[in-house]
Design a protein around this motif. Structure first.
Motif, PDB file in Angstrom:
ATOM      1  N   PRO A  39      -7.740   2.675  -2.839  1.00  0.00           N
ATOM      2  CA  PRO A  39      -6.292   2.604  -2.598  1.00  0.00           C
ATOM      3  C   PRO A  39      -5.943   2.153  -1.188  1.00  0.00           C
ATOM      4  O   PRO A  39      -4.857   1.624  -0.967  1.00  0.00           O
ATOM      5  N   GLU A  40      -6.831   2.363  -0.217  1.00  0.00           N
ATOM      6  CA  GLU A  40      -6.595   1.943   1.160  1.00  0.00           C
ATOM      7  C   GLU A  40      -7.507   0.781   1.510  1.00  0.00           C
ATOM      8  O   GLU A  40      -8.465   0.478   0.797  1.00  0.00           O
ATOM      9  N   GLN A  99      -3.489  -8.720   0.455  1.00  0.00           N
ATOM     10  CA  GLN A  99      -2.449  -8.053  -0.334  1.00  0.00           C
ATOM     11  C   GLN A  99      -2.214  -6.630   0.163  1.00  0.00           C
ATOM     12  O   GLN A  99      -1.071  -6.157   0.226  1.00  0.00           O
ATOM     13  N   LYS A 100      -3.291  -5.937   0.531  1.00  0.00           N
ATOM     14  CA  LYS A 100      -3.145  -4.583   1.066  1.00  0.00           C
ATOM     15  C   LYS A 100      -2.457  -4.606   2.426  1.00  0.00           C
ATOM     16  O   LYS A 100      -1.640  -3.734   2.730  1.00  0.00           O
ATOM     17  N   ILE A 101      -2.796  -5.590   3.239  1.00  0.00           N
ATOM     18  CA  ILE A 101      -2.163  -5.707   4.554  1.00  0.00           C
ATOM     19  C   ILE A 101      -0.666  -5.956   4.403  1.00  0.00           C
ATOM     20  O   ILE A 101       0.158  -5.360   5.105  1.00  0.00           O
ATOM     21  N   GLU A 102      -0.299  -6.840   3.483  1.00  0.00           N
ATOM     22  CA  GLU A 102       1.116  -7.123   3.253  1.00  0.00           C
ATOM     23  C   GLU A 102       1.876  -5.874   2.798  1.00  0.00           C
ATOM     24  O   GLU A 102       3.031  -5.665   3.175  1.00  0.00           O
ATOM     25  N   LYS A 103       1.223  -5.046   1.998  1.00  0.00           N
ATOM     26  CA  LYS A 103       1.875  -3.858   1.437  1.00  0.00           C
ATOM     27  C   LYS A 103       1.935  -2.711   2.437  1.00  0.00           C
ATOM     28  O   LYS A 103       2.932  -1.977   2.494  1.00  0.00           O
ATOM     29  N   ALA A 126      -1.438  -9.700  10.212  1.00  0.00           N
ATOM     30  CA  ALA A 126      -0.627  -8.485  10.116  1.00  0.00           C
ATOM     31  C   ALA A 126       0.440  -8.458  11.210  1.00  0.00           C
ATOM     32  O   ALA A 126       1.598  -8.090  10.946  1.00  0.00           O
ATOM     33  N   SER A 127       0.075  -8.837  12.418  1.00  0.00           N
ATOM     34  CA  SER A 127       1.035  -8.843  13.531  1.00  0.00           C
ATOM     35  C   SER A 127       2.180  -9.813  13.260  1.00  0.00           C
ATOM     36  O   SER A 127       3.360  -9.496  13.510  1.00  0.00           O
ATOM     37  N   ASP A 163       9.375   7.707   7.392  1.00  0.00           N
ATOM     38  CA  ASP A 163       9.557   7.868   5.950  1.00  0.00           C
ATOM     39  C   ASP A 163       9.927   6.583   5.228  1.00  0.00           C
ATOM     40  O   ASP A 163      10.111   6.578   4.013  1.00  0.00           O
ATOM     41  N   MET A 164      10.032   5.471   5.955  1.00  0.00           N
ATOM     42  CA  MET A 164      10.290   4.187   5.306  1.00  0.00           C
ATOM     43  C   MET A 164       9.029   3.323   5.243  1.00  0.00           C
ATOM     44  O   MET A 164       9.081   2.169   4.822  1.00  0.00           O
ATOM     45  N   VAL A 165       7.909   3.877   5.686  1.00  0.00           N
ATOM     46  CA  VAL A 165       6.655   3.127   5.737  1.00  0.00           C
ATOM     47  C   VAL A 165       5.795   3.483   4.517  1.00  0.00           C
ATOM     48  O   VAL A 165       5.376   4.628   4.370  1.00  0.00           O
ATOM     49  N   PRO A 166       5.513   2.518   3.639  1.00  0.00           N
ATOM     50  CA  PRO A 166       4.663   2.800   2.473  1.00  0.00           C
ATOM     51  C   PRO A 166       3.242   3.162   2.907  1.00  0.00           C
ATOM     52  O   PRO A 166       2.694   2.561   3.834  1.00  0.00           O
ATOM     53  N   GLU A 167       2.655   4.144   2.237  1.00  0.00           N
ATOM     54  CA  GLU A 167       1.290   4.557   2.517  1.00  0.00           C
ATOM     55  C   GLU A 167       0.483   4.550   1.223  1.00  0.00           C
ATOM     56  O   GLU A 167       1.018   4.815   0.141  1.00  0.00           O
ATOM     57  N   PRO A 168      -0.807   4.247   1.292  1.00  0.00           N
ATOM     58  CA  PRO A 168      -1.642   4.260   0.085  1.00  0.00           C
ATOM     59  C   PRO A 168      -1.802   5.681  -0.453  1.00  0.00           C
ATOM     60  O   PRO A 168      -1.822   6.644   0.323  1.00  0.00           O
TER      61      PRO A 168
END
Length: 226
Positions: A39-40, A99-103, A126-127, A163-168
């Motif tokens: 997932p990460e 794809q994981k970096i984008e998410k 990512a930057s 709380d607006m940052v998506p986490e795996p």
């Protein structure tokens, strides 16, 4: 006497299968499967990607030479097949990571551990994504909101967490297989009374288990995800 010495140097079937299982293509396939299932984002395998990239260049040169020298079509097609398969694995491995970096780019950026898992190219990507997304949101939405709600990471300035940052989801269940006998695994799921029990894994056996329970073992390479 000489014949006996030669026979003694020949690898056994088990040794031959072990050799095949540790080729760079097979190692890349394992890395691709684990990255796809985790997932990460996992640690970028610099050495493996470097070796595979060099091998791809050599394979491309071989295919070009054989195609211009009138080599047997069957032999040429086999070389081309190996080249295509390896190229697919490498591209897919890198694409999954992108794809994981984008998410999860904001989540990855704020963690030194996760940030250091990326290659230099991935860090640059990512930057740029973070800067571009922040600029876009500030121009299109955030600048029109009250001052207390103009954060990209938080719902408001009084929020204690991002709380607006998506986490795996590290509590996701994954299919895995251990390379060796492992004991003392602490389960991170199920009833609270069961979490004090230690779990064991036999090599080569498939297990369906919470990723969080085996996270350190995946990172150390003792467990492959499937």
């Amino acid at each position: 006497m000489a014949s006996s010495s030669m026979e003694g140097s020949m690898p056994t079937m088990d040794e031959y299968e072990a050799l095949l299982s540790t080729t760079d293509v097979e190692l890349l396939k394992r890395a691709w499967r684990s990255e796809k299932a985790a997932p990460e984002i996992l640690r970028y395998d610099f050495d493996l990607v470097g070796r595979v990239t060099e091998q791809l260049q050599l394979m491309e040169e071989t295919v070009d030479e054989k195609s211009t020298s009138g080599a047997d079509p069957l032999s040429l097609s086999l070389y081309q097949m190996d080249l295509d398969r390896t190229l697919f694995l490498l591209r897919s491995y890198l694409r999954i990571r992108i794809q994981k970096i984008e998410k999860y780019m904001f989540h990855i950026r704020k963690s030194d551990e996760l940030w250091n898992r990326l290659s230099k190219g991935e860090k640059d990507f990512a930057s740029r994504c973070i800067d571009d997304l922040k600029h876009h949101l500030e121009e299109s939405v955030l600048s029109k909101l009250p001052e207390n709600y103009q954060s990209v990471e938080k719902q408001s300035v009084i929020s204690e967490e991002d709380d607006m940052v998506p986490e795996p989801r590290l509590d996701t269940f994954v299919l895995c297989r251990s390379k060796e006998y492992l004991s003392g695994i602490q389960l991170e799921d199920g009833p609270v009374e069961d979490r004090s029990k230690l779990f064991e894994m036999e090599p080569g056996v498939l297990y369906f288990i919470c990723y969080k329970s085996i996270k350190p073992l995946v990172e150390s390479g003792k467990i492959d995800l499937l």
